[in-house]
Design an enzyme around this catalytic site. Sequence first.
Site, mmCIF file in Angstrom:
data_model
loop_
_atom_site.group_PDB
_atom_site.id
_atom_site.type_symbol
_atom_site.label_atom_id
_atom_site.label_comp_id
_atom_site.label_asym_id
_atom_site.label_seq_id
_atom_site.Cartn_x
_atom_site.Cartn_y
_atom_site.Cartn_z
ATOM 1 N N TYR A 120 -2.543 -1.285 10.415
ATOM 2 C CA TYR A 120 -2.431 -1.399 8.962
ATOM 3 C C TYR A 120 -1.100 -0.837 8.472
ATOM 4 C CZ TYR A 120 -3.936 -1.222 4.062
ATOM 5 O OH TYR A 120 -4.043 -1.411 2.708
ATOM 6 N N SER A 173 0.870 -1.178 0.000
ATOM 7 C CA SER A 173 0.000 0.000 0.000
ATOM 8 C C SER A 173 0.899 1.217 0.000
ATOM 9 C CB SER A 173 -0.874 -0.005 1.264
ATOM 10 O OG SER A 173 -1.479 1.254 1.499
#
Length: 271
Positions: free
Chosen positions: A166, A153
């Site tokens: 995350y 990401s």
Amino acid sequence: MDMPATHTTSALPLSKRCAVVTGSTSGIGLGIARALASAGAEVVINGIADERTIEALCEECGTLRGRASYDGADLFDPAQAVALVERAAARFGRVDILVNNAGVQHVSPVEQFAPAQWDRIIALNLSAAFHTIRTAFASMKTAGFGRIVNVASAHALVASPFKAAYVAAKHGIAGLTKTVALEGAQHGVTCNAICPGYVWTPLVEKQIDDTAAARGLTRDEVIRDVLLAAQPSKRFATVEEVGALAAFLCGDRAASITGTTISIDGGWTAQ
């Protein structure tokens, strides 16, 4: 004189390759599975979906240029992550390509972040990738060929508030990618991480509607001022763009690309 179109090995760069793609029943993972199947690969789809959807996805990939089967391994469980790779290798004789895409998200201030949510996100977003890589790696080295693609990401490179687990997991994926790349460098095994920003998926579309309702904004305001605020292109990447990049990284022409974190984020991390 026009010649009839034929499929050749060069037109199918992943022909006779076996690929396992985690979290591939929707979104980015499905886009990658479709791209690999289009390039000729045998694809093992993994994720959560009802039986009818799974059958349709496997049939769809079969109408491309490769084939697909489904494995419902629960990657929160390390033993099942291992078994996913072992079953694919037993069925197809090997695993040539491994794409770690499965992931979950939870948003909360760090002082309120539930430990159970932390454990859950680390287990799926980071530890599952370790377990699948560990299981596939030795046979890839022996074969002299392997392609590992970790879907990270933009948050593997930069942080955002309220996403402690995350961001930590995705930074961990970046480090794991580099380490595995070094260990595979002399054995024909590459390992790279794709780092998307916001990608147009059903989950993002739902997030737009939920955010609009919660904040009293229009859809356009949510897209412009919330989701794409940090993405200079002001457009979502598409799953097809991510899939095309993954398919290239899995082919012979990407043999010298390893240990990289490749952004596909509309300029987000260039700032």
